[in-house]
Design an enzyme around this catalytic site. Structure first.
Site, short mmCIF file in Angstrom:
data_model
loop_
_atom_site.label_atom_id
_atom_site.label_comp_id
_atom_site.label_asym_id
_atom_site.label_seq_id
_atom_site.Cartn_x
_atom_site.Cartn_y
_atom_site.Cartn_z
N ARG A 1 0.67 -1.02 -0.08
CA ARG A 1 0.52 -0.28 -0.04
C ARG A 1 0.67 1.49 0.27
NH1 ARG A 1 -3.21 -4.12 1.92
NH2 ARG A 1 -5.25 -3.89 1.08
N ASP B 121 0.02 -6.62 -3.31
CA ASP B 121 -1.54 -6.55 -2.87
C ASP B 121 -1.87 -5.51 -4.75
OD1 ASP B 121 -3.43 -5.87 -2.20
OD2 ASP B 121 -3.07 -6.49 -0.16
N HIS C 11 -7.11 -9.14 -4.22
CA HIS C 11 -5.54 -8.58 -3.68
C HIS C 11 -4.19 -8.66 -4.93
CE1 HIS C 11 -7.02 -7.34 -0.18
NE2 HIS C 11 -7.10 -8.26 0.03
N GLU D 53 -10.32 -12.45 1.09
CA GLU D 53 -11.13 -11.41 0.39
C GLU D 53 -10.75 -11.56 -1.03
OE1 GLU D 53 -10.99 -8.16 3.43
OE2 GLU D 53 -8.52 -7.93 1.95
N TRP E 79 -7.90 -14.46 11.27
CA TRP E 79 -7.29 -12.85 11.35
C TRP E 79 -9.40 -12.60 11.74
CZ3 TRP E 79 -9.62 -9.19 8.05
CH2 TRP E 79 -10.42 -9.58 6.99
N TYR F 49 -4.67 -5.76 14.81
CA TYR F 49 -3.98 -5.23 13.91
C TYR F 49 -4.05 -3.91 14.21
CZ TYR F 49 -5.53 -8.24 9.97
OH TYR F 49 -5.69 -9.85 9.27
N GLU G 173 -2.55 1.01 4.48
CA GLU G 173 -3.08 1.67 3.70
C GLU G 173 -3.17 3.27 4.75
OE1 GLU G 173 -3.87 -0.39 4.74
OE2 GLU G 173 -5.96 -1.19 3.48
C1 ACM Z 1 -6.69 -8.57 5.51
O1 ACM Z 1 -6.71 -7.86 7.04
N1 ACM Z 1 -7.55 -9.06 4.72
C2 ACM Z 1 -5.66 -10.43 5.86
#
Ligand code: ACM
Ligand code: ZN
Length: 625
Positions: free
Chosen positions: A172, A201, A276, A341, A407, A434, A486
């Site tokens: 990011r 990513d 991603h 995701e 996670w 996180y 980010e």
């Molecule tokens: C994640 O936070 N998408 C692993």
């Protein structure tokens, strides 16, 4: 019999907590060792002190240790291989064969005339040295060449978990090589031994792969949207300049891996697939399901169509080429392949993906995801490595043999489901670990996601869920904190988010729950603030910013106000008249009532009257939505 065992246990717990309470003002080591037996007297460390290492570790550790001792104590010591003719004023590191030390454990004995550290392994010797470093007074460097006193004691120590990690996301926002080296150096001081490196990513591919040059000539660069909110950024326009980005060359990677090896840090590369992958698709559009669309590296948060095709065989051939180079570059036995995701919209309309589904009798696209990940797993194992994936890789038919990085929380419970299903599991809880989230009142924090994960929340995290059986609990390899990138545009902000929360997780990973003590840890953090400052690490002081919350009664026009400090070893003062609190203001003891529109201010001061964080302000008002 049982009763007497219980009594013995209780006595030892009481005795133990008694010793810690007495000692925690004196011995501040993060992570807290297994046992610290403080004795009378001191070892005096001076320019005559000699340091001896087993010959096999001399090449790796001599320069490292010399530099650290100059850095920490301002003393230039000579380091040599073990010399049994010397018996005084020495620091002796010995390799032993004592199974009780395990892979990373050690014993550190400080006597008045010498220091003796013993361990079975390089890692154990390295860890003993880190504990010794933290016994050197944090301000010793301010008096270079002056002797330093280290209290006599015996430490016996080994970690609770084998995986004590940090994840950094440099897709990011790319960060320079020097930043990466510095963080490896800092985290290793706290016995953090795994650096999970999120290298790819949607917003950038950050590692040179020689057989696929476009990955870094094109995939590492994006259009400039600096100053525009991450989630509102316009896509790149065709032909637009792509000045933002960067990548690590294979030479950089080799240097970083070697630097980490000396510091007992294993680097686990992550190539995030099959979602991603916008940067990957921008570099090699043939990996896309949608051959009708052209892709650019994402400029920010929005990244639709970011999944690569799971139908075409060329995808698997391409990934095999990437894994081949990654496997060569990183000595770790693990390769992380993401798996999180995964947006399946493109798959549902792709003829190749549908064909793959039918031919393999897959029920749905979740099963296509497990098909994809299982194929990648076999590519990884063919290279002699073990695959790690985010917990989504358990979906569909799962990926037997892989390691799960758990996670997700709330609607999901991979922290329990993964070990129950027989997977080795690493905890990376997005609700506790996180650390891209704020760590104090949001308005005083740099831009970040909305959640708040203060130091204490990271510290209090327990990686083994209570509901697991002993056998299932044995599958928890450990825990890591993750700093998603980010909102970390530069090294200074990265460090602010990392420290001191990395120290809290270091203790979560190392120290047994019975020995954890939030108060003792806070004193230790404060001492380590001095070291972090000395080493020019931009740590956060948000633990000193209390949270002011209230529940308002709109009819009575009154509110119940609570002030919740993260740091609770100092005094908390507040005002309700708009003035800044001082040590003469009321001390906060319990919740109180205040009228609407009251301005509450709160701040933490130490016993000397020094303001430790910010003055936090909160107006008691009802904000109509
Ligand atoms: C994640 O936070 N998408 C692993
Ligand atoms: Zn496809």
């Amino acid at each position: 019999m049982r009763k007497s065992l219980l009594i013995t246990f209780l006595i030892s717990v009481i005795a133990f907590s008694f010793t810690t309470k007495q000692e925690y003002q004196k011995i501040h080591i993060i992570p807290q060792p297994e046992s610290v037996d403080l004795k009378k007297g001191y070892f005096t460390f001076n320019t005559e002190t000699r340091l001896f290492l087993p010959e096999e570790f001399l090449k790796d550790l001599a320069t490292y240790m010399t530099e650290k001792i100059i850095n920490d104590a301002g003393i230039n010591v000579s380091v040599a291989k073990c010399d049994h003719s010397v018996s005084k004023n020495m620091i002796l590191f010995e390799k032993t064969d004592d199974s009780t030390f395990g892979n990373e454990g050690y014993q550190l004995e400080i006597l008045s005339d010498k220091i003796v550290a013993k361990a079975n392994t390089y890692a154990g010797i390295f860890n003993a040295f880190q504990s010794l470093r933290q016994l050197i007074p944090a301000n010793a460097r301010q008096f270079p060449g002056k002797s330093v006193r280290i209290p006599c004691l015996v430490i016996k120590d080994h970690p609770r978990f084998e995986w004590r990690g940090l994840m950094l996301d440099h897709s990011r926002h790319f960060q320079p090589k020097e930043f990466v080296l510095k963080q490896i150096d800092v985290i290793s001081s706290y016995k953090v031994n795994k650096f999970h490196w999120h290298l790819t990513d949607d917003q950038g591919w950050r590692i040179e792969i020689k057989r696929y040059p476009n990955l870094t000539t094109k995939g590492a660069w994006r259009a400039d949207r600096t100053g525009i909110h991450w989630w509102s950024r316009e896509f790149a326009k065709p032909g637009e300049p792509m000045p933002i980005g960067g990548f690590y060359s294979q030479e950089d990677i080799k240097q970083i891996v070697e630097y980490a090896r000396i510091r007992n840090v294993e680097i686990i590369p992550e190539i995030d697939l099959p979602g991603h992958s916008k940067a990957l698709k921008a570099a090699y559009p043939h990996l896309s399901c949608r051959q009708d669309l052209l892709f650019e590296v994402s400029t920010g948060g929005r990244s639709p169509n970011n999944t690569i095709c799971a139908g075409r065989e060329t995808t698997y051939e391409f990934i095999d080429g990437v894994i081949a180079e990654i496997a060569e570059l990183f000595p770790s036995k693990y390769i992380h392949v993401g798996g999180d995701e995964c947006n399946k919209n493109d798959w549902t309309v792709c003829p190749e993906c549908n064909k793959r589904l039918k031919e393999n009798h897959l029920e749905n696209f979740e099963e296509l995801q497990s098909y994809f990940i299982t194929r990648i797993n076999s590519l990884v194992t063919q290279r002699g490595k073990t695959m790690i994936g985010w917990d989504e890789i358990m979906s569909g038919k799962g990926t037997p043999g892989a390691i799960i990085m758990a996670w997700r929380r709330n609607r999901y419970s991979p922290e329990v489901d993964a070990p129950r299903a027989g997977y080795q599991t690493i905890q990376a809880s997005y609700t506790e670990s996180y650390i891209n989230n704020h760590q104090g009142p949001a308005y005083l924090e740099p831009e970040a996601p909305r959640g708040i994960i203060p130091l204490r929340k990271v510290y209090d995290y327990e990686p083994i869920p209570k509901v697991l059986t002993e056998e299932e609990a044995g599958r928890i390899m450990g825990t890591q904190v993750c700093l998603w990138g980010e909102f970390t545009p530069n090294p200074g902000i990265c460090e602010l988010m990392l420290y001191p929360r990395v120290l809290a997780n270091a203790e979560v990973g190392w120290t047994r729950p019975l020995l954890k003590d939030w108060k003792r840890f806070q004193y230790a953090v404060e001492e380590n603030f001095i070291r972090l400052e000395r080493d020019k690490v931009n740590f956060s002081r948000s633990t000193y910013n209390p949270m002011i919350t209230f529940t308002a009664d709109t009819v009575q026009k009154i509110a119940v106000v609570q002030i919740v400090p993260d740091s609770d070893i100092h005094d908390l003062f507040y005002t309700v008249n708009g003035t800044d609190p001082t040590t003469k203001s009321p001390k906060y003891k319990a919740q109180f009532t205040a009228g609407l529109n009251t301005v509450v201010k709160a701040a933490i001061f130490n016993k000397k009257g020094l303001l430790l964080g910010n003055i936090v302000t909160q107006k008691i008002e009802i904000i109509k939505k």
